[in-house]
Design a protein around this motif. Structure first.
Motif, PDB file in Angstrom:
ATOM      1  N   GLU A  99       0.852  -1.194   0.000  1.00 37.50           N
ATOM      2  CA  GLU A  99       0.000   0.000   0.000  1.00 37.50           C
ATOM      3  C   GLU A  99       0.885   1.239   0.000  1.00 37.50           C
ATOM      4  OE1 GLU A  99      -2.895   0.784  -0.588  1.00 37.50           O
ATOM      5  OE2 GLU A  99      -3.926  -1.133  -0.507  1.00 37.50           O
ATOM      6  N   LYS A 100       0.368   2.332  -0.592  1.00 40.98           N
ATOM      7  CA  LYS A 100       1.178   3.546  -0.597  1.00 40.98           C
ATOM      8  C   LYS A 100       1.193   4.143   0.814  1.00 40.98           C
ATOM      9  CE  LYS A 100      -2.227   6.743  -0.469  1.00 40.98           C
ATOM     10  NZ  LYS A 100      -2.263   7.776   0.539  1.00 40.98           N
ATOM     11  N   PRO A 101       2.262   4.830   1.216  1.00 41.13           N
ATOM     12  CA  PRO A 101       3.470   5.087   0.438  1.00 41.13           C
ATOM     13  C   PRO A 101       4.380   3.862   0.396  1.00 41.13           C
ATOM     14  CG  PRO A 101       3.809   5.894   2.656  1.00 41.13           C
ATOM     15  CD  PRO A 101       2.389   5.363   2.598  1.00 41.13           C
ATOM     16  N   LEU A 102       5.255   3.796  -0.619  1.00 38.45           N
ATOM     17  CA  LEU A 102       6.276   2.746  -0.625  1.00 38.45           C
ATOM     18  C   LEU A 102       7.035   2.848   0.703  1.00 38.45           C
ATOM     19  CD1 LEU A 102       7.925   0.541  -2.170  1.00 38.45           C
ATOM     20  CD2 LEU A 102       9.407   2.391  -2.960  1.00 38.45           C
ATOM     21  N   THR A 103       7.580   4.027   0.966  1.00 31.12           N
ATOM     22  CA  THR A 103       8.149   4.393   2.280  1.00 31.12           C
ATOM     23  C   THR A 103       7.868   5.884   2.460  1.00 31.12           C
ATOM     24  OG1 THR A 103      10.312   5.041   1.397  1.00 31.12           O
ATOM     25  CG2 THR A 103      10.052   2.711   2.009  1.00 31.12           C
ATOM     26  N   PRO A 104       8.035   6.421   3.681  1.00 37.44           N
ATOM     27  CA  PRO A 104       7.615   7.815   3.909  1.00 37.44           C
ATOM     28  C   PRO A 104       8.529   8.892   3.319  1.00 37.44           C
ATOM     29  CG  PRO A 104       7.721   6.565   5.965  1.00 37.44           C
ATOM     30  CD  PRO A 104       8.407   5.758   4.921  1.00 37.44           C
ATOM     31  N   ASP A 105       9.716   8.538   2.828  1.00 41.78           N
ATOM     32  CA  ASP A 105      10.580   9.579   2.272  1.00 41.78           C
ATOM     33  C   ASP A 105      11.446   9.007   1.147  1.00 41.78           C
ATOM     34  OD1 ASP A 105      13.421   8.851   3.482  1.00 41.78           O
ATOM     35  OD2 ASP A 105      11.934   8.617   5.071  1.00 41.78           O
ATOM     36  N   ALA A 106      12.024   9.896   0.362  1.00 36.75           N
ATOM     37  CA  ALA A 106      12.769   9.478  -0.834  1.00 36.75           C
ATOM     38  C   ALA A 106      14.023   8.668  -0.495  1.00 36.75           C
ATOM     39  CB  ALA A 106      13.137  10.709  -1.664  1.00 36.75           C
ATOM     40  N   ALA A 107      14.708   9.027   0.598  1.00 43.85           N
ATOM     41  CA  ALA A 107      15.958   8.320   0.950  1.00 43.85           C
ATOM     42  C   ALA A 107      15.686   6.844   1.253  1.00 43.85           C
ATOM     43  CB  ALA A 107      16.632   8.998   2.139  1.00 43.85           C
ATOM     44  N   SER A 108      14.645   6.568   2.045  1.00 43.22           N
ATOM     45  CA  SER A 108      14.331   5.171   2.366  1.00 43.22           C
ATOM     46  C   SER A 108      13.787   4.443   1.128  1.00 43.22           C
ATOM     47  CB  SER A 108      13.331   5.088   3.529  1.00 43.22           C
ATOM     48  OG  SER A 108      12.173   5.851   3.250  1.00 43.22           O
ATOM     49  N   ALA A 109      13.038   5.153   0.280  1.00 50.40           N
ATOM     50  CA  ALA A 109      12.524   4.546  -0.963  1.00 50.40           C
ATOM     51  C   ALA A 109      13.683   4.136  -1.864  1.00 50.40           C
ATOM     52  CB  ALA A 109      11.604   5.520  -1.685  1.00 50.40           C
ATOM     53  N   LEU A 110      14.730   4.964  -1.894  1.00 50.19           N
ATOM     54  CA  LEU A 110      15.925   4.668  -2.699  1.00 50.19           C
ATOM     55  C   LEU A 110      16.630   3.421  -2.173  1.00 50.19           C
ATOM     56  CD1 LEU A 110      16.797   6.166  -5.175  1.00 50.19           C
ATOM     57  CD2 LEU A 110      18.158   7.703  -3.767  1.00 50.19           C
ATOM     58  N   ARG A 111      16.635   3.250  -0.837  1.00 51.91           N
ATOM     59  CA  ARG A 111      17.247   2.033  -0.263  1.00 51.91           C
ATOM     60  C   ARG A 111      16.467   0.786  -0.687  1.00 51.91           C
ATOM     61  NH1 ARG A 111      17.866   5.567   4.357  1.00 51.91           N
ATOM     62  NH2 ARG A 111      16.091   4.656   5.471  1.00 51.91           N
ATOM     63  N   VAL A 112      15.138   0.898  -0.733  1.00 52.77           N
ATOM     64  CA  VAL A 112      14.307  -0.226  -1.186  1.00 52.77           C
ATOM     65  C   VAL A 112      14.607  -0.534  -2.658  1.00 52.77           C
ATOM     66  CG1 VAL A 112      11.932  -0.953  -1.671  1.00 52.77           C
ATOM     67  CG2 VAL A 112      12.486   0.120   0.520  1.00 52.77           C
ATOM     68  N   LEU A 113      14.716   0.528  -3.468  1.00 53.71           N
ATOM     69  CA  LEU A 113      15.054   0.349  -4.892  1.00 53.71           C
ATOM     70  C   LEU A 113      16.368  -0.408  -5.044  1.00 53.71           C
ATOM     71  CD1 LEU A 113      14.575   3.636  -6.987  1.00 53.71           C
ATOM     72  CD2 LEU A 113      13.125   1.631  -6.933  1.00 53.71           C
ATOM     73  N   GLU A 114      17.364   0.002  -4.255  1.00 55.76           N
ATOM     74  CA  GLU A 114      18.686  -0.633  -4.349  1.00 55.76           C
ATOM     75  C   GLU A 114      18.618  -2.102  -3.963  1.00 55.76           C
ATOM     76  OE1 GLU A 114      21.001   2.103  -2.014  1.00 55.76           O
ATOM     77  OE2 GLU A 114      21.006   3.567  -3.656  1.00 55.76           O
ATOM     78  N   ALA A 115      17.862  -2.392  -2.908  1.00 61.55           N
ATOM     79  CA  ALA A 115      17.726  -3.781  -2.450  1.00 61.55           C
ATOM     80  C   ALA A 115      17.005  -4.631  -3.500  1.00 61.55           C
ATOM     81  CB  ALA A 115      16.980  -3.822  -1.118  1.00 61.55           C
TER      82      ALA A 115
END
Length: 339
Positions: A99-115
């Motif tokens: 469910e949205k949000p993927l994560t609450p901020d761009a930095a943590s979302a970027l970590r999910v992308l990397e993983a």
């Protein structure tokens, strides 16, 4: 990849959204069943699991994901808990409808992308359910056909009857306009490059301290201007509308003219009381599409990149709100996995 008939889903978060998804998977969706319900409140998890045959209750996310009965995860916990749950799901290589949000901020979302990139394949579908709404699907097909020429402007209106308690001015961006951010990107196939937020004098219906309504203007990398009128204390009902203004015509959705009634001194139809009623069919279609794709061994729909891009636009939006000026969106390069 699972090898039995029905997909065993762990629903994480037993609040309003989670409970609704348990009901949906149990009663509406074909090809899946709820294998586990997870909530930090063990009693709440047990209460919901008790209503579903063969469903286990957990208060620990990792323990639930390690269960052999679990083939996939529906993440409906608060946004702050998403990153840890997603990383655990990646450890088990489990597909996730988040469910949205993927994560609450761009930095943590970027970590999910990397993983997710380290896994080498997509595992996440983000719950931007409007992409599954029949009216938006029609508008998308029309824009993609090129029949009306290039889109120039996209007008959006998003009205709620009233805001929940503790709703903040920043939440207008992070919880409400976030849907339009995704839908604008999806309808146009473009990224949002800047945000400007303007506000009229607040409505007398807005709670003390909430600046409502607001007018949000986005620019895209394809040269489209998109605006969103967000008004969360509009009183009369829940209404979402979008109008695309193209070179050779316009198209508008959200009027819901299934039945127009003319009577003495009046004309009109009905307005839905809330988002659950308005988008119930979209949620049903979204979850079914996720289950079908997962059973085929595929991941479709809004990606972790979409979740990240919206998080980045949200950050710019909150800055635009507080600083009262146009803020450019800072976006990382789009990785190959999401092209």
């Amino acid at each position: 990849m699972f090898h039995h008939d029905s997909l065993g889903v762990a629903v994480i978060g037993a609040g309003r959204m989670g409970a609704d998804h348990v009901r949906r998977i149990s009663g509406v969706t074909s090809g899946a069943h709820v294998a586990a319900v997870v909530d930090l409140d063990a009693d709440r998890a047990k209460a919901i699991a008790a209503g579903v045959e063969g469903c286990a209750a957990f208060d620990d996310v990792a323990e639930a994901m390690a269960s052999p009965a679990v083939d996939a995860v529906l993440l409906a916990s608060p946004g702050v808990a998403h990153e840890a749950a997603l990383l655990t799901a990646f450890d088990h290589d489990l597909p996730v409808l988040c469910e949205k949000p993927l994560t609450p901020d761009a930095a943590s979302a970027l970590r999910v992308l990397e993983a997710e990139q380290q896994l080498g394949h997509r595992r996440v579908q983000v719950g931007f359910m409007r992409r599954y709404d029949h009216e938006y699907l029609k508008l998308k097909a029309l824009l993609d056909s090129g029949e009306l020429g290039r889109p120039l402007m996209l007008h959006n209106r998003h009205r709620n009857p009233s805001s929940p308690p503790d709703f903040t001015t920043a939440m207008l961006i992070n919880d409400s306009v976030t849907h339009e951010m995704d839908i604008i990107r999806w309808l146009l196939g473009q990224e949002i490059t800047s945000v400007t937020v303007m506000r009229p004098k607040s409505s007398a219906n807005a709670p003390e301290g909430l600046a409502d309504p607001q007018f949000v203007v986005f620019e895209t990398d394809g040269g489209v201007l998109a605006d969103v009128e967000i008004y969360v204390n509009a009183r009369y009902g829940y209404q979402v509308q979008a109008e695309a203004v193209c070179e050779n015509g316009t198209a508008r959705i959200g009027d819901r003219h299934d039945m127009l009634v003319n009577s003495r001194g009046n004309w009109g139809g009905t307005v839905t009381p809330g988002f659950v009623e308005r988008f119930e069919e979209a949620y049903d279609r979204e979850v079914q599409a996720w289950v079908d794709a997962t059973r085929r061994g595929e991941v479709t729909g809004p990606s972790a990149w979409d979740g990240y891009a919206v998080a980045a636009v949200c950050e710019a939006g909150v800055r635009a709100q507080t600083e009262g000026r146009r803020i450019e969106v800072e976006l990382a390069d789009r990785p190959a996995l999401y092209r």
